[in-house]
Scaffold this active site. Structure first.
Site, mmCIF file in Angstrom:
data_model
loop_
_atom_site.group_PDB
_atom_site.id
_atom_site.type_symbol
_atom_site.label_atom_id
_atom_site.label_comp_id
_atom_site.label_asym_id
_atom_site.label_seq_id
_atom_site.Cartn_x
_atom_site.Cartn_y
_atom_site.Cartn_z
ATOM 1 C CG ASP A 99 -2.021 0.983 1.106
ATOM 2 O OD1 ASP A 99 -3.201 0.926 0.623
ATOM 3 O OD2 ASP A 99 -1.905 2.210 1.580
ATOM 4 C CD GLU A 101 0.002 6.240 2.178
ATOM 5 O OE1 GLU A 101 -0.585 7.100 2.036
ATOM 6 O OE2 GLU A 101 -0.724 5.132 2.483
ATOM 7 C CG ASP A 199 -1.816 0.796 -3.689
ATOM 8 O OD1 ASP A 199 -1.004 1.552 -3.050
ATOM 9 O OD2 ASP A 199 -2.981 0.557 -3.383
ATOM 10 C CG HIS A 258 -4.402 7.853 5.263
ATOM 11 N ND1 HIS A 258 -4.944 7.422 3.999
ATOM 12 C CD2 HIS A 258 -5.388 8.567 5.924
ATOM 13 C CE1 HIS A 258 -6.150 7.486 3.979
ATOM 14 N NE2 HIS A 258 -6.578 8.366 4.981
ATOM 15 C CG ASP A 263 -3.189 2.645 5.169
ATOM 16 O OD1 ASP A 263 -3.789 2.519 6.341
ATOM 17 O OD2 ASP A 263 -3.471 3.481 4.362
#
Length: 313
Positions: A99, A101, A199, A258, A263
Site C-alpha cells: 500500500d 503512500e 497502487d 494512511h 495500512d
C-alpha cells in the site's frame, strides 16, 4: 472440457472447481464425469479428435481408436490429478501486501503527478496465516521534493523522512533484493495484494515513467482485495473502503491510518480473515500495455515471477 459442465482440460485448472476429494472408490462423482466424457469421445469423428488433441498440444497422428484412447487417457489423468492433491498445493505460499503512500495536495489537480514516498511490504504466509515479515522504506520525490502540509498531516511522513531517503530506482532495487532473500518466485510462489487498483495501475505506473524505468514484471498482476471482498461477502463496492471492510469483519484499525506500513498490515489482517472464512483470494487484475485489465476468476492460480530490477527505458 467439451462445454460448460466440464472443467477446462488444458492441464492448468487445478483448483478443484468441479471435482470432489475423497477416496478412490468408483462411486466418486469424478468417475461419472470421466464416463460421460468417454461416451462423448466415442462419438467424435477423427477430425474432431485430432482438433481436440491439437488443442491440448498432444500427438495428433494415429488411427481413430488410438486417438480416442489418447484423449480418454489424457482426460482421466487430468481429472484424477485434480482430485488427489489438496487445493493448498496450487495456492500461493505468500501474499505480499503493498500500500504505497504518494505525494498529494489538498485539492489534487488532474495534472498533478503523484510520486511514491513510502514503499511498504507486508509478507503474509498463507500456510500459517501469519504476517511473517515487513519491509518499509521512504522515497525521495524528484518532481515535487517539497511535501505539502496536507501530505505531511495525512501520511505522517515528514520532510526529513523523504530528504534522507533514496530515489525510487534505488528503493525498488532494495525491494527486489529483500524479495530475493526471502526466495519469492524461486522456492516459494507468491502474488501481490493491494487495496484497490490504484497502487499498481496508477502510482507504480506513473512512478516508473517519472524514474524512466520499465514497469516491473513481478507487479503486473495482483489481487485487488476490494473486489475479492465485495464478491465474497456480497457487499456493494462503496462498502469496501479499508475502514468499512475492517468494521464489517468486527475489527478495529491498528496503528496510524494512511501510514503505508500500517495500512498494509490492516489490509493483511482482512486477507487473513478472508482466507480463514474459506475465500480463495486470487489475482483479479493486471497491467497490460500500460492499461488496467480484469483477470477472470477461472484463470489458473499462477504465482508472480521472481523479482528482477527493471531496465531503464
Amino acid at each position: 472440457f467439451f462445454g460448460k459442465q466440464h472443467c477446462r482440460l488444458d492441464g492448468q485448472e487445478n483448483n478443484g472447481k468441479c471435482c470432489t476429494s475423497g477416496s478412490s472408490d468408483y462411486s466418486d462423482p469424478i468417475y461419472k464425469e470421466i464416463a460421460v466424457t468417454n461416451g462423448y469421445i466415442n462419438r467424435m469423428s477423427r477430425d474432431e479428435l485430432r482438433a481436440k488433441l491439437a488443442e491440448f498440444k498432444l500427438e495428433t497422428r494415429g488411427v481413430k481408436d488410438v486417438l480416442k484412447k489418447r484423449l480418454k487417457n489424457y482426460y482421466k489423468k487430468q481429472k484424477l490429478m485434480q482430485k488427489e492433491p489438496s487445493n493448498e498445493d496450487s495456492y500461493y505460499d505468500y501474499i505480499c501486501v503493498i500500500d504505497f503512500e504518494a505525494t498529494c495536495e489538498e485539492d489534487n489537480q488532474p495534472e498533478f503527478k503523484h510520486e511514491i514516498i513510502e514503499f511498504p511490504i507486508v509478507l503474509l504466509n498463507t500456510h500459517t496465516l501469519e504476517i511473517e515479515d515487513t519491509f518499509q522504506q521512504y522515497v525521495k520525490p524528484e518532481i515535487n521534493p517539497q511535501l505539502s502540509n496536507f501530505c505531511i498531516s495525512l501520511t505522517g511522513i515528514t520532510q526529513d523522512h523523504v530528504d534522507k531517503a533514496d530515489a525510487f530506482p534505488q528503493v525498488l532495487q532494495n525491494v527486489v533484493e529483500w524479495m530475493k532473500q526471502r526466495e519469492l518466485g524461486t522456492k516459494y510462489s507468491y502474488t501481490i495484494l493491494t487495496d484497490g487498483s490504484w497502487d499498481m495501475s496508477k502510482f507504480l505506473n506513473i512512478q516508473c515513467r517519472i524514474s524512466r524505468i520499465k514497469y516491473p514484471s513481478f507487479a503486473k498482476k495482483w489481487i485487488n482485495i476490494r473486489k475479492s471482498y465485495g464478491n465474497f461477502y456480497k457487499v456493494p463496492r462503496n462498502q469496501t473502503k479499508l475502514t468499512i471492510m475492517l468494521e464489517k469483519l468486527g475489527m478495529n484499525y491498528d496503528g496510524r491510518p494512511h501510514s503505508g506500513l500500517d495500512d498494509s498490515k490492516n489490509i493483511a489482517r482482512i486477507a487473513i480473515r478472508m482466507l480463514q472464512d474459506g475465500c480463495e483470494l486470487r489475482v483479479n487484475e493486471r497491467m497490460h500495455g500500460g492499461q488496467l485489465m480484469t483477470v477472470s476468476s477461472s484463470a489458473p492460480v499462477e504465482g508472480a515471477p521472481a523479482p528482477q530490477l527493471p531496465r531503464y527505458r
